[in-house]
Design an enzyme around this catalytic site. Structure first.
Site, PDB file in Angstrom:
ATOM      1  NE  ARG A 239      43.127 -21.045   6.067  1.00 43.15           N
ATOM      2  CZ  ARG A 239      41.882 -21.323   6.441  1.00 43.15           C
ATOM      3  NH1 ARG A 239      41.458 -21.058   7.668  1.00 43.15           N
ATOM      4  NH2 ARG A 239      41.044 -21.852   5.589  1.00 43.15           N
TER       5      ARG A 239
ATOM      6  NE  ARG B 103      50.645 -22.765  -3.298  1.00 47.53           N
ATOM      7  CZ  ARG B 103      49.524 -22.992  -2.622  1.00 47.53           C
ATOM      8  NH1 ARG B 103      48.343 -22.778  -3.167  1.00 47.53           N
ATOM      9  NH2 ARG B 103      49.569 -23.450  -1.397  1.00 47.53           N
TER      10      ARG B 103
ATOM     11  CG  ASP C 248      45.982 -28.139   3.331  1.00 44.34           C
ATOM     12  OD1 ASP C 248      47.047 -27.519   3.280  1.00 44.34           O
ATOM     13  OD2 ASP C 248      44.865 -27.586   3.307  1.00 44.34           O
TER      14      ASP C 248
ATOM     15  CD  GLU D  72      41.767 -24.739  -1.056  1.00 40.96           C
ATOM     16  OE1 GLU D  72      42.364 -23.650  -0.935  1.00 40.96           O
ATOM     17  OE2 GLU D  72      41.647 -25.552  -0.125  1.00 40.96           O
TER      18      GLU D  72
ATOM     19  CG  ASN E 113      43.104 -18.476  -2.166  1.00 43.33           C
ATOM     20  OD1 ASN E 113      43.198 -19.331  -3.059  1.00 43.33           O
ATOM     21  ND2 ASN E 113      42.879 -18.791  -0.909  1.00 43.33           N
TER      22      ASN E 113
ATOM     23  CE  LYS F 151      44.249 -22.218  -3.798  1.00 41.28           C
ATOM     24  NZ  LYS F 151      43.944 -21.950  -2.372  1.00 41.28           N
TER      25      LYS F 151
ATOM     26  CD  GLU G 111      45.298 -23.688   7.001  1.00 47.06           C
ATOM     27  OE1 GLU G 111      46.284 -23.532   6.251  1.00 47.06           O
ATOM     28  OE2 GLU G 111      44.145 -23.894   6.574  1.00 47.06           O
TER      29      GLU G 111
HETATM   30  O1  GCW Z   1      45.519 -25.202   3.665  1.00 44.95           O
HETATM   31  C1  GCW Z   1      44.689 -24.596   2.754  1.00 44.95           C
HETATM   32  C2  GCW Z   1      44.238 -23.362   3.436  1.00 44.95           C
HETATM   33  C3  GCW Z   1      43.818 -22.287   2.475  1.00 44.95           C
HETATM   34  C4  GCW Z   1      44.947 -22.082   1.478  1.00 44.95           C
HETATM   35  C5  GCW Z   1      45.197 -23.382   0.745  1.00 44.95           C
HETATM   36  C6  GCW Z   1      46.346 -23.294  -0.228  1.00 44.95           C
HETATM   37  C7  GCW Z   1      45.643 -20.060   0.435  1.00 44.95           C
HETATM   38  O2  GCW Z   1      43.204 -23.671   4.320  1.00 44.95           O
HETATM   39  O3  GCW Z   1      43.559 -21.124   3.211  1.00 44.95           O
HETATM   40  O4  GCW Z   1      44.678 -21.053   0.583  1.00 44.95           O
HETATM   41  O5  GCW Z   1      45.526 -24.369   1.670  1.00 44.95           O
HETATM   42  O6  GCW Z   1      47.436 -23.708   0.136  1.00 44.95           O
HETATM   43  O7  GCW Z   1      46.172 -22.828  -1.331  1.00 44.95           O
END
Ligand code: GCW
Length: 721
Positions: free
Chosen positions: A190, A346, A386, A313, A232, A309, A414
């Site tokens: 991002r 997180r 988000d 995801e 990530n 994190k 983003e």
């Molecule tokens: O907003 C989303 C993003 C991901 C991001 C995720 C997060 C780092 O699209 O790219 O990952 O949030 O905050 O973990």
């Protein structure tokens, strides 16, 4: 002939240097808000030159040396002459000193004031000492002195008076952090400003001077921590060679009061530790983390701690072993506790199946309140979904009495037009911080949850996901700098108004001319609402393109998880549009206190900014304006575009007030913004019209492309993905 030409060029060059006003010399934006150009108002310049005649700092530590360097650089630039060092105080000395190191300070400044300034607060005071008129910049620590120096330079850069200075300022929040989402291969998740500024390949031996400028910029707004790597996470950053690179950065940042933090990949014990499990309750896993912490602290004694994190995801986490977030966070917290480290865990999770993604963070975290170690903060995104252009505050704020909750804002845009839209984020951040949770009656604002005062937590903080890359101007879009600036200023003092922050930033970034300041301020202060209107008005959310998140795609419905698809969020059908989150729908509203719930639960009453966040509303619903919902949606989308056009016109009036390079940069970007605002408006209205079956009122310019055209646009190489 050649000679003559070069003479002419030389003369012309000198002419340009002498006669082009300083504000019009080309600037690439590298210097951020720390430009220190000579004060362009003759009266002010005379006042400054008279009030400030020399510098008195004993550079007894790296931090005080940094303070000295900055004060020299700043004052020499702003005053347009080299100031001498005053080893003995004289009229006009600026003395910067740690309070305990000077008996002058104790004579001039009360013990109480110093005590209330804490470890980071600073004091700036005009004083007469031994018949000399001086300015004292002080505080209890070296870093407080550096913060004071930056503030003093801000006073000059914004051309305020230096008469009778009596300033005291301490931070509202303890942890004021940037979170980089930078990968080890320098791709920034991002990121819209080039590659990562961390050149892992050449570290630790090559120390790019830019690292120091980065530290200066952060310290100038009070940012005191940076998490270097993507959430990530890649476990490799925890291996020895990378830790040595991290240590090199930490050493550069240390004089500026900045600690480094790393993202910890939960499965690191398997990936780099050769264990067969990462189960947080397993002894060898616990050992592995505590040894890893020991190793890190041996290289970086002031290492801040971990940002994690987990089970979100696809990231590994404690739930892979049937454990919960508290088990995971406590594992790492115990490892860093002997060294006063912390863990920021997180709350952005949505692995669990729920009937509404809105509710998941609350569902997973609220039951764990009270189970986290003392050195854990749960880091919560401002809204429940988000980082959308507008979200109601996350219901977790106020819901976890026993756990410090850290605010996570996203500076990188983003969902806010990415690298090409001018959006000043302060009004958006303030909206969330000022929101009242009513969890302890009126006045229980999100800000009071975050600063710890509501439930008496001493650990507290705010993080911003960085918008920085290796573009020459750091943030790609010049006005991205304002958002970086905002994070620091708000984390230091969340009472500052958006207007005040914009005002300071404009004066330092451009110049102090009244017309320029007021015009740019208008642009900045209207920009967030403009963007909400042309992207996601009336509470629409998450209707952007898949994956890269660039541009509109409200039609998108083919991703494997329902809650990745825009159609999941807007729920448009022939009856109406919006997500029913009342008791007749997902009942997400039940996660808020009764007062907040009441405020939103009746569609006739609900603040229309959030209407479609909480209600599925008939296309014919009559809005407060008297228009139907469909007409209002059209009105909002069109007024958003008009607002963007106005921003463009306002900027174009500044051709003579800004240097050509930055003027053109903005001129082109604002043209893209208008074009993309029209794209959002047309694509969304054409798509929603398929459900409302109502015309776009004929008074408006009609879309010049078909819905199919918009649906067929593809951006395989959009950045940041
Ligand atoms: O907003 C989303 C993003 C991901 C991001 C995720 C997060 C780092 O699209 O790219 O990952 O949030 O905050 O973990």
């Amino acid at each position: 002939m050649k000679r003559v030409v070069s003479d002419i060029t030389k003369t012309a060059g000198i002419f340009i240097l002498l006669f082009v006003p300083a504000c019009l010399l080309a600037e690439d934006g590298y210097d951020l808000w720390l430009r220190y150009k000579i004060v362009n108002d003759a009266g002010r310049l005379a006042h400054y030159r008279q009030t400030v005649t020399g510098i008195n700092i004993n550079a007894a530590s790296p931090t005080l040396l940094a303070a000295k360097e900055e004060l020299e650089k700043g004052l020499n630039g702003l005053l347009g002459k080299k100031l001498p060092e005053h080893n003995l105080l004289q009229n006009g000395s600026v003395m910067a000193v740690k309070a305990a190191a000077s008996d002058i300070v104790s004579r001039v400044i009360s013990k109480e004031l110093l005590a209330s300034s804490g470890k980071e607060g600073f004091i700036i005071r005009s004083a007469v000492v031994r018949n000399k008129r001086i300015i004292i910049i002080t505080g209890n620590t070296d870093i407080s002195v550096l913060y004071g120096v930056f503030h003093f330079l801000r006073i000059l850069q914004t051309q305020q008076s230096l008469a009778d200075l009596a300033i005291q300022s301490s931070p509202s929040l303890q942890l004021r952090l940037l979170n980089h989402w930078d990968n080890l291969d320098r791709h920034v998740e991002r990121g819209y400003a080039g590659f990562s500024i961390w050149n892992w390949h050449t570290l630790p031996d090559y120390r790019d001077p830019r690292y120091k400028d980065y530290a200066r910029a952060n310290a100038s707004v009070g940012i005191n921590g940076v998490s270097l790597t993507n959430v990530n996470a890649n476990a490799m950053v925890l291996t020895r060679p990378y830790l040595e690179k991290v240590a090199a950065l930490a050493a550069i940042f240390r004089p500026y009061g900045i600690r480094v933090y790393l993202t910890a990949r939960f499965s690191a014990p398997i990936e780099i530790g050769k264990l067969s499990t990462a189960d947080p309750l397993n002894d060898s896993v616990q050992h592995w983390w505590s040894n890893k912490a020991k190793e890190i602290y041996s290289l970086i004694p002031d290492f801040g701690g971990f940002l994690v994190k987990a089970n979100s995801e696809g990231q590994p986490g404690p739930q892979n072993y049937g454990r919960n977030h508290a088990d995971g966070a406590n594992l790492l917290a115990d490892a860093v506790a002997p060294y006063q480290g912390i863990v920021m865990w997180r709350a952005f999770v949505y692995s669990q199946q729920s009937n509404d993604r809105f509710k998941q963070a609350y569902e997973e975290f609220k039951p764990l309140d009270g189970q986290f170690r003392k050195n854990v903060l749960v880091q919560v995104k401002n809204g429940p979904i988000d980082f959308q252009p507008r979200e109601p505050f996350s219901p977790l704020f106020g819901a976890m009495e026993k756990t410090p909750l850290m605010m996570e804002f996203q500076l990188t845009q983003e969902y806010l037009g990415q690298g090409t839209h001018l959006v000043f984020e302060a009004p958006m951040f303030k909206e969330v911080l000022q929101a009242d949770t009513y969890v302890k009656g009126k006045g229980a604002t999100v800000a009071k949850v975050v600063d710890g005062s509501l439930y008496n937590h001493s650990l507290n903080g705010m993080a911003g996901v960085a918008n920085i890359g290796n573009d020459i101007n750091w943030t790609g879009h010049l006005f991205g700098q304002a958002n970086w600036y905002t994070l620091g200023r708000l984390a230091w003092n969340y009472e500052l108004s958006s207007e005040q922050i914009a005002d300071e930033w404009i004066r330092q970034t451009f110049n102090n001319k009244a017309f320029l300041v007021s015009t740019v301020k208008k642009i900045m202060l209207s920009s967030h609402e403009a963007m909400v209107s042309y992207m996601t008005p009336l509470g629409l959310h998450h209707i952007m393109g898949n994956g890269h998140h660039y541009g509109p795609a409200p039609w998108s419905d083919n991703l494997p998880r329902p809650d990745w698809n825009p159609v999941y969020y807007h729920r448009a059908d022939s009856a109406g549009i919006g997500f029913d989150r009342t008791s007749t729908g997902s009942n997400a509203l039940a996660q808020y206190s009764a007062e907040v719930r009441h405020r939103y639960e009746d569609p006739g009453d609900c603040d229309e900014k959030y209407l479609l966040w909480f209600h599925h509303v008939s296309w014919k619903h009559i809005m407060k304006s008297g228009r139907t919902l469909w007409e209002e949606l059209c009105y909002k989308y069109y007024s958003g575009v008009e607002q963007a056009r106005l921003m463009q016109q306002q900027w174009n009036q500044l051709e003579n007030d800004v240097d050509k390079e930055r003027f053109e940069h903005l001129r082109m970007l604002l043209a893209i913004q208008v074009k993309e605002a029209i794209w959002w408006r047309n694509a969304c209205l054409l798509y929603f019209q398929g459900f409302s079956k109502m015309p776009i009122p004929s008074a408006y310019e009609q879309p010049d492309k078909t819905l199919e055209y918009y649906k067929n646009l593809r951006f395989p190489y959009a950045p940041g993905n």
